[in-house]
Write a protein that holds these residues in place. Structure first.
Motif, PDB file in Angstrom:
ATOM      1  N   ALA A   1       0.708  -1.350  -0.106  1.00  0.00           N
ATOM      2  CA  ALA A   1      -0.153   0.074   0.050  1.00  0.00           C
ATOM      3  C   ALA A   1       0.711   1.297   0.258  1.00  0.00           C
ATOM      4  N   ARG A   2       0.136   2.395  -0.481  1.00  0.00           N
ATOM      5  CA  ARG A   2       0.827   3.711  -0.431  1.00  0.00           C
ATOM      6  C   ARG A   2       0.346   4.240   0.905  1.00  0.00           C
ATOM      7  N   PRO A   3       1.054   4.891   1.970  1.00  0.00           N
ATOM      8  CA  PRO A   3       0.543   5.485   3.061  1.00  0.00           C
ATOM      9  C   PRO A   3      -0.712   6.496   2.768  1.00  0.00           C
ATOM     10  N   GLU A   4      -0.985   7.114   1.483  1.00  0.00           N
ATOM     11  CA  GLU A   4      -2.064   7.730   1.519  1.00  0.00           C
ATOM     12  C   GLU A   4      -3.286   6.790   1.219  1.00  0.00           C
ATOM     13  N   GLU A   5      -3.148   5.761   0.829  1.00  0.00           N
ATOM     14  CA  GLU A   5      -4.409   4.633   0.947  1.00  0.00           C
ATOM     15  C   GLU A   5      -4.864   4.517   2.296  1.00  0.00           C
ATOM     16  N   ILE A   6      -3.868   4.182   3.240  1.00  0.00           N
ATOM     17  CA  ILE A   6      -4.182   4.120   4.551  1.00  0.00           C
ATOM     18  C   ILE A   6      -4.947   5.381   5.201  1.00  0.00           C
ATOM     19  N   ALA A   7      -4.358   6.560   4.612  1.00  0.00           N
ATOM     20  CA  ALA A   7      -4.793   7.942   5.135  1.00  0.00           C
ATOM     21  C   ALA A   7      -6.380   8.178   5.037  1.00  0.00           C
ATOM     22  N   ALA A   8      -6.719   7.392   3.499  1.00  0.00           N
ATOM     23  CA  ALA A   8      -7.925   7.673   3.002  1.00  0.00           C
ATOM     24  C   ALA A   8      -8.866   6.841   3.893  1.00  0.00           C
ATOM     25  N   ALA A   9      -8.466   5.597   4.539  1.00  0.00           N
ATOM     26  CA  ALA A   9      -9.410   4.848   5.476  1.00  0.00           C
ATOM     27  C   ALA A   9      -9.674   5.698   6.701  1.00  0.00           C
ATOM     28  N   ILE A  10      -8.500   6.040   7.207  1.00  0.00           N
ATOM     29  CA  ILE A  10      -8.683   6.745   8.765  1.00  0.00           C
ATOM     30  C   ILE A  10      -9.380   8.068   8.450  1.00  0.00           C
ATOM     31  N   ALA A  11      -9.182   8.895   7.432  1.00  0.00           N
ATOM     32  CA  ALA A  11     -10.263   9.920   7.233  1.00  0.00           C
ATOM     33  C   ALA A  11     -11.612   9.763   7.028  1.00  0.00           C
TER      34      ALA A  11
END
Length: 246
Positions: free
Chosen positions: A215-225
């Motif tokens: 994963a890219r960090p941004e993909e995890i951030a999207a789930a958190i957001a």
């Protein structure tokens, strides 16, 4: 309406940094907690401010109660009422079998990954519950259910505990209007792997998952957001697996 104010621990790099930037783009003011790299934290802060958000940067070791208290005190003093918390700060220690892992490494992993999440969640709950609203997102790991034998069983154990914290605290705080969820990433392409002694690990493991990549960090951030957003208003006690199918 007042902008949400969200505290992100471990916000200077990797998933934490990506989360700070995503939340700023989504309209949050952000408190960046970091443990040692002030330059990296300030770089993230510039990105947050560049997105039009207010930002505070606070050095914090989440395993130290006084640091956690200062983190939230600063957040409320500089940005206003805290409405969100992302418990992202974590350490793995060196890769290896449990039999070869030193006690100091075990203790540090437990203190940061579990005690730190407990201390931050407790302070956030004390602020949010009386106000009748708020959201906490814990960053867990797919390791919580995979066990990570031969690599970091101790880390996996702390993340399984974070999942239990998520479920229990969601039930405890639900009547107070506070939601608690978790995101469980798989292999993510960050510098954490180099820090644990295997810089190619994310790409190697990623190639073996159903989606064929880390994963890219941004993909995890999207789930958190999403879990912090009004779109997730009826979601609590969930552990959202974002692991490419692993």
């Amino acid at each position: 309406m007042a902008r949400p104010v969200t505290v992100v621990t471990g916000g200077s790099r990797g998933i934490g940094a990506a989360t700070c930037l995503r939340l700023a783009a989504d309209g949050h003011d952000v408190v960046i907690g970091y443990v040692r790299d002030a330059d990296a934290a300030e770089s993230v802060a510039r990105g947050v401010r560049g997105a039009g958000a207010r930002c505070a940067v606070v050095p914090v070791d989440t395993a130290v109660e006084a640091d956690v208290e200062r983190l939230f005190d600063t957040a409320e003093r500089e940005l206003g009422a805290v409405t969100g918390l992302v418990n992202n700060a974590a350490v793995t220690g060196p890769l290896g079998r449990l039999t070869d892992t030193g006690t100091a490494d075990l203790r540090r992993v437990v203190e940061v990954n579990l005690l730190g999440a407990l201390l931050c969640s407790r302070r956030a709950a004390r602020l949010m519950a009386p106000r009748g609203e708020g959201a906490i997102v814990n960053v867990s790991s797919a390791a919580a259910t995979l066990g990570s034998p031969g690599e970091y069983v101790h880390y996996a154990a702390t993340k399984a505990a974070v999942d239990a914290l998520t479920l229990g605290l969601a039930k405890e705080l639900g009547p107070d209007g506070v939601r608690v969820n978790a995101v469980a990433p798989g292999a993510v392409d960050t510098d954490m792997h180099a820090a644990m002694g295997d810089p190619g690990r994310a790409r190697r493991i990623g190639a073996a998952v159903p989606l064929g990549r880390a994963a890219r960090p941004e993909e995890i951030a999207a789930a958190i957001a999403w879990l912090l957003s009004p779109d997730a208003s009826y979601t609590t006690g969930a552990v959202l697996r974002v692991s490419g199918g692993r």
